[in-house]
Design an enzyme around this catalytic site. Sequence first.
Site, PDB file in Angstrom:
ATOM      1  N   ALA A  65       0.870  -1.174   0.000  1.00 33.49           N
ATOM      2  CA  ALA A  65       0.000   0.000   0.000  1.00 33.49           C
ATOM      3  C   ALA A  65       0.908   1.224   0.000  1.00 33.49           C
ATOM      4  O   ALA A  65       2.064   1.155   0.441  1.00 33.49           O
ATOM      5  CB  ALA A  65      -0.877  -0.023   1.242  1.00 33.49           C
ATOM      6  N   GLY A 110       0.465  -4.948   0.822  1.00 41.37           N
ATOM      7  CA  GLY A 110      -0.697  -4.987  -0.079  1.00 41.37           C
ATOM      8  C   GLY A 110      -0.418  -5.738  -1.375  1.00 41.37           C
ATOM      9  O   GLY A 110      -1.348  -6.231  -2.023  1.00 41.37           O
ATOM     10  N   GLU A 113      -0.962  -9.301  -0.476  1.00 43.66           N
ATOM     11  CA  GLU A 113      -2.411  -9.445  -0.265  1.00 43.66           C
ATOM     12  C   GLU A 113      -3.141  -9.494  -1.614  1.00 43.66           C
ATOM     13  O   GLU A 113      -4.065 -10.284  -1.811  1.00 43.66           O
ATOM     14  CB  GLU A 113      -2.925  -8.280   0.597  1.00 43.66           C
ATOM     15  CG  GLU A 113      -2.411  -8.381   2.032  1.00 43.66           C
ATOM     16  CD  GLU A 113      -2.680  -7.129   2.848  1.00 43.66           C
ATOM     17  OE1 GLU A 113      -2.263  -6.032   2.411  1.00 43.66           O
ATOM     18  OE2 GLU A 113      -3.305  -7.237   3.914  1.00 43.66           O
ATOM     19  N   GLU A 133       4.261  -4.896   7.274  1.00 44.22           N
ATOM     20  CA  GLU A 133       3.552  -3.782   7.927  1.00 44.22           C
ATOM     21  C   GLU A 133       4.000  -3.537   9.356  1.00 44.22           C
ATOM     22  O   GLU A 133       3.957  -2.410   9.854  1.00 44.22           O
ATOM     23  CB  GLU A 133       2.029  -4.045   7.912  1.00 44.22           C
ATOM     24  CG  GLU A 133       1.386  -4.031   6.539  1.00 44.22           C
ATOM     25  CD  GLU A 133       1.408  -5.380   5.821  1.00 44.22           C
ATOM     26  OE1 GLU A 133       2.122  -6.302   6.285  1.00 44.22           O
ATOM     27  OE2 GLU A 133       0.718  -5.508   4.792  1.00 44.22           O
TER      28      GLU A 133
HETATM   29  N1  COA Z   1       4.581   3.095  -0.773  1.00 38.41           N
HETATM   30  C1  COA Z   1       4.991   4.250  -1.335  1.00 38.41           C
HETATM   31  N2  COA Z   1       6.119   4.354  -2.030  1.00 38.41           N
HETATM   32  C2  COA Z   1       6.895   3.266  -2.150  1.00 38.41           C
HETATM   33  C3  COA Z   1       6.536   2.038  -1.588  1.00 38.41           C
HETATM   34  C4  COA Z   1       5.325   1.970  -0.869  1.00 38.41           C
HETATM   35  N3  COA Z   1       4.879   0.834  -0.316  1.00 38.41           N
HETATM   36  N4  COA Z   1       7.498   1.124  -1.864  1.00 38.41           N
HETATM   37  C5  COA Z   1       8.424   1.779  -2.600  1.00 38.41           C
HETATM   38  N5  COA Z   1       8.064   3.075  -2.769  1.00 38.41           N
HETATM   39  C6  COA Z   1       8.778   4.114  -3.498  1.00 38.41           C
HETATM   40  C7  COA Z   1       9.996   4.612  -2.724  1.00 38.41           C
HETATM   41  O1  COA Z   1       9.596   5.565  -1.749  1.00 38.41           O
HETATM   42  C8  COA Z   1      10.813   5.194  -3.833  1.00 38.41           C
HETATM   43  O2  COA Z   1      10.263   6.444  -4.194  1.00 38.41           O
HETATM   44  P1  COA Z   1      11.248   7.736  -4.431  1.00 38.41           P
HETATM   45  O3  COA Z   1      12.146   7.294  -5.573  1.00 38.41           O
HETATM   46  O4  COA Z   1      10.321   8.827  -4.805  1.00 38.41           O
HETATM   47  O5  COA Z   1      12.006   7.915  -3.165  1.00 38.41           O
HETATM   48  C9  COA Z   1      10.537   4.249  -4.997  1.00 38.41           C
HETATM   49  O6  COA Z   1       9.320   3.597  -4.693  1.00 38.41           O
HETATM   50  C10 COA Z   1      11.611   3.189  -5.173  1.00 38.41           C
HETATM   51  O7  COA Z   1      11.756   2.507  -3.933  1.00 38.41           O
HETATM   52  P2  COA Z   1      13.173   2.318  -3.183  1.00 38.41           P
HETATM   53  O8  COA Z   1      12.883   2.120  -1.736  1.00 38.41           O
HETATM   54  O9  COA Z   1      14.098   3.418  -3.556  1.00 38.41           O
HETATM   55  O10 COA Z   1      13.664   0.946  -3.854  1.00 38.41           O
HETATM   56  P3  COA Z   1      14.682  -0.105  -3.229  1.00 38.41           P
HETATM   57  O11 COA Z   1      15.001  -1.054  -4.341  1.00 38.41           O
HETATM   58  O12 COA Z   1      15.790   0.558  -2.525  1.00 38.41           O
HETATM   59  O13 COA Z   1      13.818  -0.908  -2.109  1.00 38.41           O
HETATM   60  C11 COA Z   1      11.870  -2.049  -1.261  1.00 38.41           C
HETATM   61  C12 COA Z   1      12.738  -1.707  -2.492  1.00 38.41           C
HETATM   62  C13 COA Z   1      10.635  -2.783  -1.741  1.00 38.41           C
HETATM   63  C14 COA Z   1      12.684  -2.951  -0.284  1.00 38.41           C
HETATM   64  C15 COA Z   1      11.503  -0.741  -0.510  1.00 38.41           C
HETATM   65  O14 COA Z   1      10.954   0.173  -1.475  1.00 38.41           O
HETATM   66  C16 COA Z   1      10.457  -0.933   0.570  1.00 38.41           C
HETATM   67  O15 COA Z   1      10.789  -1.397   1.673  1.00 38.41           O
HETATM   68  N6  COA Z   1       9.192  -0.525   0.292  1.00 38.41           N
HETATM   69  C17 COA Z   1       8.130  -0.574   1.271  1.00 38.41           C
HETATM   70  C18 COA Z   1       7.641  -1.976   1.483  1.00 38.41           C
HETATM   71  C19 COA Z   1       6.543  -2.008   2.517  1.00 38.41           C
HETATM   72  O16 COA Z   1       6.748  -1.726   3.688  1.00 38.41           O
HETATM   73  N7  COA Z   1       5.337  -2.349   2.066  1.00 38.41           N
HETATM   74  C20 COA Z   1       4.190  -2.471   2.919  1.00 38.41           C
HETATM   75  C21 COA Z   1       3.425  -1.222   2.951  1.00 38.41           C
HETATM   76  S1  COA Z   1       1.991  -1.389   3.990  1.00 38.41           S
END
Ligand code: COA
Length: 259
Positions: A65, A110, A113, A133
């Site tokens: 999400a 999400g 999910e 989460e």
């Molecule tokens: N919501 C909003 N934005 C997200 C996102 C999310 N769930 N997951 C990734 N993004 C965005 C990042 O903020 C980044 O945006 P920016 O370039 O404007 O800063 C872009 O997507 C790329 O992500 P980044 O974190 O730079 O990639 P990465 O390869 O270093 O890491 C992940 C990948 C998936 C490990 C990391 O993005 C992450 O932990 N995301 C969140 C996962 C999460 O907690 N999901 C559950 C949400 S309830």
Amino acid sequence: MTDLLQTEDAGGVRLIRIHRPDKLNALNAAVIDALDAAFAAAAADPAVRVVVLTGSGPKAFVAGADIAEMHALTPVQGRDFSLRGSRMMRRIETLPKPVIAMVNGFALGGGLELAMSCHLRIAADTAKLGQPEINLGLIPGFGGSQRLLRLCGRAATLELCLTGAPIAAERALQLGIVNRVVPAAELEAETMKVARQLAAAAPLALRGLLDCVNVGGECALEEGLEYESAQFGLLFSTRDMREGTSAFLEKRKPVFDGT
Ligand code: COA
């Protein structure tokens, strides 16, 4: 179709690609609404026999999400956001035609999910799946704790949701979270092979089967058996059942038209 989704139709298979690659296809309210509308349209279109759902770009199916959108929500808005996602995913789960999640990368929060609301999951060997989460001070809000529990039991559900640690596709296969793992370079071809096979099957039989599994997962065995018998009987009213049995007896391939 909005620019948040890209769709392609070929031979009864509709491919829906979530297109927000700069945010790893994170589910904000607009994407959730677009998916809800896209699946309603796929359900209503008789030319669509199977749906394949995936994410744009090489990195992510859906990374969760949208955290930026959730950050400022009030409790009531948080509940509404959860209901919005949950209703869309329930639409997918109860769609009267098969939906395959083609998990091309991160399926987190999400994203997992969403994949779990699909009927089959085929994952690239590079995919990572999880419910992170807890790291945000949250719990899954689009049915993750409930669908994971039903898919793979308490131990794995608690492990994934309590630790928040992502797991590799191979481990997700061992736990029964995904159906198949294939080399990333072959993901689309292998998924489309399965999709085309389902697109050639009898649509009303597929629908009856999906209904049986949806109903049977939530009721007592006696009730589920009764329901299956009723669905089985109903299929004797279809042209496709006559075609399937005739084709077997005549030693030829059946052609199902969905009637
Ligand atoms: N919501 C909003 N934005 C997200 C996102 C999310 N769930 N997951 C990734 N993004 C965005 C990042 O903020 C980044 O945006 P920016 O370039 O404007 O800063 C872009 O997507 C790329 O992500 P980044 O974190 O730079 O990639 P990465 O390869 O270093 O890491 C992940 C990948 C998936 C490990 C990391 O993005 C992450 O932990 N995301 C969140 C996962 C999460 O907690 N999901 C559950 C949400 S309830």
